[in-house]
Design a protein around this motif. Sequence first.
Motif, PDB file in Angstrom:
ATOM      1  N   THR A  12     -34.877  -7.121 152.905  1.00  0.00           N
ATOM      2  CA  THR A  12     -34.682  -5.998 153.563  1.00  0.00           C
ATOM      3  C   THR A  12     -34.643  -4.701 152.616  1.00  0.00           C
ATOM      4  OG1 THR A  12     -33.667  -6.937 155.527  1.00  0.00           O
ATOM      5  CG2 THR A  12     -33.587  -4.487 155.385  1.00  0.00           C
ATOM      6  N   LYS A  14     -33.928  -0.937 150.946  1.00  0.00           N
ATOM      7  CA  LYS A  14     -32.720   0.003 151.431  1.00  0.00           C
ATOM      8  C   LYS A  14     -33.428   1.419 151.563  1.00  0.00           C
ATOM      9  CE  LYS A  14     -29.507  -2.573 148.622  1.00  0.00           C
ATOM     10  NZ  LYS A  14     -30.117  -3.822 148.354  1.00  0.00           N
ATOM     11  N   ALA A  15     -32.818   2.198 152.500  1.00  0.00           N
ATOM     12  CA  ALA A  15     -33.142   3.486 152.775  1.00  0.00           C
ATOM     13  C   ALA A  15     -32.574   4.310 151.465  1.00  0.00           C
ATOM     14  CB  ALA A  15     -32.475   4.164 153.826  1.00  0.00           C
ATOM     15  N   ASP A  16     -32.980   5.804 151.454  1.00  0.00           N
ATOM     16  CA  ASP A  16     -32.352   6.681 150.570  1.00  0.00           C
ATOM     17  C   ASP A  16     -30.894   6.498 150.183  1.00  0.00           C
ATOM     18  OD1 ASP A  16     -35.054   7.227 149.921  1.00  0.00           O
ATOM     19  OD2 ASP A  16     -35.037   8.940 151.129  1.00  0.00           O
ATOM     20  N   ASP A  21     -32.388  -0.686 155.375  1.00  0.00           N
ATOM     21  CA  ASP A  21     -33.270   0.006 156.327  1.00  0.00           C
ATOM     22  C   ASP A  21     -33.379  -1.177 157.478  1.00  0.00           C
ATOM     23  OD1 ASP A  21     -35.290   1.023 157.867  1.00  0.00           O
ATOM     24  OD2 ASP A  21     -36.447   1.698 156.161  1.00  0.00           O
ATOM     25  N   LYS A  22     -32.745  -1.030 158.553  1.00  0.00           N
ATOM     26  CA  LYS A  22     -32.943  -1.849 159.737  1.00  0.00           C
ATOM     27  C   LYS A  22     -34.101  -1.928 160.501  1.00  0.00           C
ATOM     28  CE  LYS A  22     -27.827  -2.558 160.107  1.00  0.00           C
ATOM     29  NZ  LYS A  22     -26.975  -2.897 160.882  1.00  0.00           N
ATOM     30  N   SER A  23     -34.962  -0.827 160.274  1.00  0.00           N
ATOM     31  CA  SER A  23     -36.221  -0.748 161.021  1.00  0.00           C
ATOM     32  C   SER A  23     -37.278  -1.660 160.301  1.00  0.00           C
ATOM     33  CB  SER A  23     -36.761   0.681 160.954  1.00  0.00           C
ATOM     34  OG  SER A  23     -37.157   1.077 159.561  1.00  0.00           O
ATOM     35  N   LYS A  24     -36.780  -2.050 159.074  1.00  0.00           N
ATOM     36  CA  LYS A  24     -37.715  -3.241 158.309  1.00  0.00           C
ATOM     37  C   LYS A  24     -36.921  -4.338 157.748  1.00  0.00           C
ATOM     38  CE  LYS A  24     -40.100   0.900 156.345  1.00  0.00           C
ATOM     39  NZ  LYS A  24     -40.071   1.672 155.231  1.00  0.00           N
TER      40      LYS A  24
END
Length: 104
Positions: A12, A14-16, A21-24
């Motif tokens: 998965t 990671k966001a910034d 990033d749970k949307s991915k």
Amino acid sequence: VEEVARCQECHTPKADTGELDKSKWLKGAKLDVAPVATIQGWHAGSPDITSTSALWQRWGQDGVIAFLETAKNPRGGKAGPPMPAYTLSHDDAEAIALFLKSLP
């Protein structure tokens, strides 16, 4: 998936903020770790392991289960590092595969 194998840690992005990033969720990611010394076959990214992925289409549910039980892909090869060589119980491997199958 989240506790036994910790798949989300590598599969998965990671966001910034550094959070997953749970949307991915489990859609594959660039790895944020690398060996200090060269390790042959090291992968800089992880594949999408959801039911709509190319990997799932090639391996299918039975292939994913066998991989998690034997640490060998359907062609008999080992996973490249840093993928752990899991030898899970059939019940755990099947539960993970069924969960992955449920993800779009």
